[in-house]
Design a protein around this motif. Structure first.
Motif, short mmCIF file in Angstrom:
data_model
loop_
_atom_site.label_atom_id
_atom_site.label_comp_id
_atom_site.label_asym_id
_atom_site.label_seq_id
_atom_site.Cartn_x
_atom_site.Cartn_y
_atom_site.Cartn_z
N LEU A 1 0.83 -1.20 0.00
CA LEU A 1 0.00 0.00 0.00
C LEU A 1 0.87 1.25 0.00
CD1 LEU A 1 -2.72 -1.00 2.64
CD2 LEU A 1 -2.94 -1.00 0.15
N PRO A 2 0.35 2.37 -0.55
CA PRO A 2 1.12 3.62 -0.52
C PRO A 2 1.42 4.09 0.89
CG PRO A 2 -0.69 3.77 -2.09
CD PRO A 2 -0.90 2.50 -1.32
N THR A 3 0.59 3.74 1.87
CA THR A 3 0.81 4.18 3.25
C THR A 3 2.05 3.55 3.86
OG1 THR A 3 -0.76 2.46 3.93
CG2 THR A 3 -1.60 4.69 3.72
N GLY A 4 2.44 2.35 3.39
CA GLY A 4 3.64 1.71 3.90
C GLY A 4 3.41 0.90 5.16
N VAL A 5 4.41 0.11 5.53
CA VAL A 5 4.30 -0.82 6.66
C VAL A 5 4.20 -0.08 7.99
CG1 VAL A 5 5.46 -2.67 7.93
CG2 VAL A 5 5.47 -2.68 5.43
N SER A 6 5.06 0.88 8.22
CA SER A 6 5.10 1.56 9.52
C SER A 6 3.77 2.24 9.83
CB SER A 6 6.23 2.58 9.54
OG SER A 6 7.48 1.96 9.36
N SER A 7 3.25 2.99 8.87
CA SER A 7 1.98 3.68 9.08
C SER A 7 0.86 2.68 9.31
CB SER A 7 1.67 4.57 7.88
OG SER A 7 0.40 5.16 8.01
N THR A 8 0.85 1.59 8.53
CA THR A 8 -0.20 0.59 8.67
C THR A 8 -0.14 -0.07 10.04
OG1 THR A 8 -0.18 0.14 6.30
CG2 THR A 8 -1.13 -1.55 7.72
N MET A 9 1.05 -0.44 10.48
CA MET A 9 1.20 -1.08 11.79
C MET A 9 0.72 -0.15 12.91
SD MET A 9 4.90 -3.00 11.33
CE MET A 9 4.83 -3.86 12.88
N ALA A 10 1.09 1.12 12.80
CA ALA A 10 0.71 2.07 13.84
C ALA A 10 -0.79 2.31 13.87
CB ALA A 10 1.46 3.39 13.62
N SER A 11 -1.40 2.51 12.70
CA SER A 11 -2.83 2.80 12.67
C SER A 11 -3.66 1.59 13.09
CB SER A 11 -3.25 3.26 11.27
OG SER A 11 -3.02 2.26 10.30
N LEU A 12 -3.23 0.38 12.69
CA LEU A 12 -3.94 -0.82 13.11
C LEU A 12 -3.81 -1.04 14.61
CD1 LEU A 12 -3.15 -3.39 10.25
CD2 LEU A 12 -5.26 -2.10 10.64
N ALA A 13 -2.63 -0.72 15.14
CA ALA A 13 -2.43 -0.87 16.59
C ALA A 13 -3.32 0.10 17.36
CB ALA A 13 -0.95 -0.64 16.94
N LEU A 14 -3.39 1.34 16.89
CA LEU A 14 -4.22 2.33 17.57
C LEU A 14 -5.69 1.93 17.52
CD1 LEU A 14 -4.30 5.02 19.03
CD2 LEU A 14 -4.44 6.17 16.82
N THR A 15 -6.15 1.48 16.36
CA THR A 15 -7.54 1.04 16.23
C THR A 15 -7.81 -0.18 17.10
OG1 THR A 15 -7.60 1.85 13.94
CG2 THR A 15 -9.31 0.30 14.60
N GLY A 16 -6.86 -1.13 17.12
CA GLY A 16 -7.03 -2.33 17.92
C GLY A 16 -7.08 -2.05 19.41
N ILE A 17 -6.20 -1.18 19.88
CA ILE A 17 -6.20 -0.83 21.31
C ILE A 17 -7.50 -0.13 21.68
CG2 ILE A 17 -5.09 0.65 23.02
CD1 ILE A 17 -2.42 0.05 21.63
N ALA A 18 -7.95 0.77 20.80
CA ALA A 18 -9.22 1.45 21.07
C ALA A 18 -10.35 0.44 21.18
CB ALA A 18 -9.51 2.47 19.97
N PHE A 19 -10.38 -0.53 20.26
CA PHE A 19 -11.43 -1.54 20.32
C PHE A 19 -11.34 -2.35 21.61
CE2 PHE A 19 -12.47 -6.05 19.78
CZ PHE A 19 -13.82 -5.95 19.53
N GLY A 20 -10.13 -2.80 21.96
CA GLY A 20 -9.97 -3.63 23.16
C GLY A 20 -10.42 -2.94 24.42
N LEU A 21 -10.03 -1.70 24.60
CA LEU A 21 -10.39 -0.97 25.82
C LEU A 21 -11.89 -0.66 25.86
CD1 LEU A 21 -7.34 1.47 26.12
CD2 LEU A 21 -7.69 -0.74 27.25
N ILE A 22 -12.43 -0.24 24.73
CA ILE A 22 -13.86 0.07 24.68
C ILE A 22 -14.68 -1.22 24.91
CG2 ILE A 22 -15.75 0.92 23.23
CD1 ILE A 22 -13.68 2.72 21.86
N PHE A 23 -14.19 -2.32 24.34
CA PHE A 23 -14.88 -3.60 24.51
C PHE A 23 -14.96 -3.97 25.99
CE2 PHE A 23 -14.16 -8.19 25.17
CZ PHE A 23 -15.37 -8.68 24.71
N ILE A 24 -13.87 -3.81 26.72
CA ILE A 24 -13.86 -4.16 28.15
C ILE A 24 -14.82 -3.25 28.92
CG2 ILE A 24 -12.45 -4.26 30.24
CD1 ILE A 24 -11.95 -6.51 28.25
N LEU A 25 -14.79 -1.96 28.62
CA LEU A 25 -15.69 -1.02 29.30
C LEU A 25 -17.16 -1.39 29.09
CD1 LEU A 25 -13.96 2.42 28.56
CD2 LEU A 25 -14.28 1.37 30.81
#
Length: 570
Positions: free
Chosen positions: A152-176
């Motif tokens: 992808l044009p966004t590249g690996v680093s950006s993809t890893m960071a954005s997926l991590a941020l989205t995943g952490i948001a999901f995990g914490l909201i899910f627990i709440l």
């Protein structure tokens, strides 16, 4: 004063109840996480999983299915596809939440759940990690985007960071949400001794569940309903973008069709009246049509760090910064652009004044072109690419544009630089150019891989802007029929209008175009008699070629046919 009572412990609910609770929490958390993902994609251009999957589906659909969906839904097809994928993503989040809550008690390591039934935040973070790995190592490679978006044009680093941020948001909201549902259930159970309170709580709980369920059903039915409505409208009568599909009218038009007039008509230019509803001669940047392969967000390019590379089958490859290109001698040209997916009478056509550098000047700067070179490929910042023939690239009107209507090229129109190629459809006018490569192969671009035309010459077209299709107008009162006509770089010599279903034709008055590359505005004075009228328009170019009355859908070579409307005079 007493202290708030803590709900007493209750036995762990059954597996089915745990799955439902986890799925509900996963669904709600997934909706919020998806919104965060879209927000990141729109603001910083990070990876959007629905967009990656949507692009993959669009590129792999068999041509007959692609054609059917395009005919059914038009240019909005990708929006419907994106909505469906987004709903699917939220349901996948719900599935992960349900499975997490179902199986967490079977894991023997770590403290995943306390005595009350609450899940720990470490559970949410673990779930985030699983989703992160699943997205990067399985989902994205399956879409052709590579491991963690390496393709992808966004590249690996950006993809890893954005997926991590989205995943952490999901995990914490899910627990709440999950733990709120647990405590809510405990309070409901403690109120069982109070039948009135218990009934009230049970009723509210049922109402909320019903609201969520019904909301999802309405969303799904709404998507289907819009698609069905579009199908019905496109299949019934003549709409604002209709060609002459009536068999009797079609037969009349074809029977009287003369493909070429020799010598060509001499244009009759004059001053048009101020007709309400007629398209402005120059389209404002904010109103200029936009189409791209992207489902959600177009790239945002930093002009300060952007560079344009010119290489391939040339002797002196080079790279230039934005300031270096902007310092080159520029010229202006007013040009109309039209999308290949534009329907007859459609609005995916606009006109603007452009400033830039002739592509041939950039190629000359690269030294001589090696023998055997046949095409020039344009690569964009969003991963899009397309090609034009070398002979077309060397025409003086083929331009790398930096400005639009007197201002710096807007982002959604290709900043810092885009291509203009008069004579062919807009998909070849590549935006957000990063690289220009001269090749000796028959390169097929993004849309050509989906079955669209590669040469893509613009077909002559004409459109009635006013009156509108289905309009009620005053009988025996002076009015005007007006619109636009466009023959790309061939120019318009004459526009004919029929108010009686193609039986008789009247020449329209033309406004002299701003250049040889633009549409022309036209008008015909009319005093309609009472009754129903079917109005048809056709155009003739400066070479004497007459617009074809044969109806054709946009895919794969662009639409054709005469724009036809019905009005009633009272």
């Amino acid at each position: 004063m007493g202290t708030p009572s803590t709900p007493s412990l209750s036995p762990l609910p059954s597996g089915g109840e745990r799955f439902k609770r986890g799925a509900l929490a996963g669904l709600l958390a997934g909706i919020l996480a998806s919104l965060i993902m879209l927000l990141l994609s729109l603001t910083i251009g990070s990876t959007s999983l629905p967009e990656a999957l949507g692009s993959s589906i669009a590129q792999t659909l068999p041509l007959p299915i692609f054609s059917y969906l395009h005919d059914l839904l038009g240019v909005d097809a990708k929006r419907y596809l994106f909505a469906i994928i987004l709903i699917g993503q939220c349901l996948v989040f719900a599935l992960f939440g349900g499975l997490c809550n179902l199986f967490v008690d079977r894991l023997k390591f770590g403290q995943w759940r306390d005595e009350q039934g609450d899940l720990s935040y470490s559970t949410g973070l673990t779930l985030s990690g699983i989703l992160w790995l699943f997205s990067g190592l399985i989902f994205l490679p399956l879409t052709g985007s590579g491991v963690f978006g390496s393709q992808l044009p966004t590249g690996v680093s950006s993809t890893m960071a954005s997926l991590a941020l989205t995943g952490i948001a999901f995990g914490l909201i899910f627990i709440l949400i999950h733990n709120w549902l647990v405590w809510r259930s405990l309070r409901l159970n403690n109120a069982a001794g109070d039948s009135e309170t218990a009934a009230m709580l049970a009723e509210k709980q049922a109402q909320r569940r019903s609201l969520i369920r019904n909301g999802l059903v309405v969303l799904g039915l709404g998507t289907f309903g819009v698609a069905a409505w579009r199908f019905i409208v496109s299949s019934s009568g003549l709409g604002s973008g209709s060609s002459a599909a009536d068999p009797q009218l079609q037969g009349t038009l074809i029977q009287n069709y003369q493909a070429k007039i020799s010598p060509p008509p001499v244009p009759e230019y004059g001053t048009l009246s101020t007709v309400k509803g007629l398209t402005p001669e120059v389209t404002a940047n904010t109103n200029f049509y936009t189409v791209s392969k992207n489902f959600v967000s177009d790239p945002t390019v930093n002009g300060q760090t952007w560079k344009l590379t010119v290489d391939g089958q040339i002797t002196q490859p080079f790279t230039m910064t934005y300031n270096e290109i902007a310092a080159m001698p520029m010229h202006s040209q007013t040009e109309t652009m039209m999308c290949i997916s534009n329907e007859v009478g459609g609005n995916y056509m606009s006109n603007a004044k452009w400033d830039g550098i002739a592509l041939k000047d950039l190629l000359q700067r690269a030294g001589s072109i090696k023998p055997g070179a046949t095409k020039v490929v344009l690569y964009a910042a969003d991963g899009y690419s397309d090609s034009i023939h070398l002979s077309k690239a060397l025409e003086p009107t083929t331009m790398v544009a930096l400005r639009m209507n007197g201002v710096t090229l807007p982002n959604n129109h290709g900043y810092p630089a885009r291509l203009l190629v008069p004579g062919i459809y807009g998909m070849k006018h590549v935006k957000w150019i990063e690289r220009i490569e001269v090749v000796n192969t028959d390169y097929q671009g993004y849309w050509q891989q989906n079955g669209w035309s590669d040469p893509a010459p613009i077909k002559m077209t004409s459109r009635i802007d006013t009156p509108a299709n289905g309009a009620q107008i005053s009988a025996n009162q002076p009015t005007y029929i007006a619109g636009i006509a466009f023959a790309s770089n061939k120019g318009i010599s004459q526009v004919d209008v029929s108010m009686d279903s193609g039986q008789h034709w009247q020449k329209a008055l033309l406004k002299k175009p701003l250049s040889d590359l633009t549409w022309v505005l036209w008008e015909v004075p009319w005093q309609p008699k009472a009754g129903s009228h079917q109005i048809v328009v056709r155009a003739i170019d400066l070479q004497g070629n007459v617009q074809s009355p044969l109806s054709a859908a946009p895919l794969p070579n662009g639409s054709s046919g005469y724009h036809t409307i019905k009005v009633t005079a009272n």
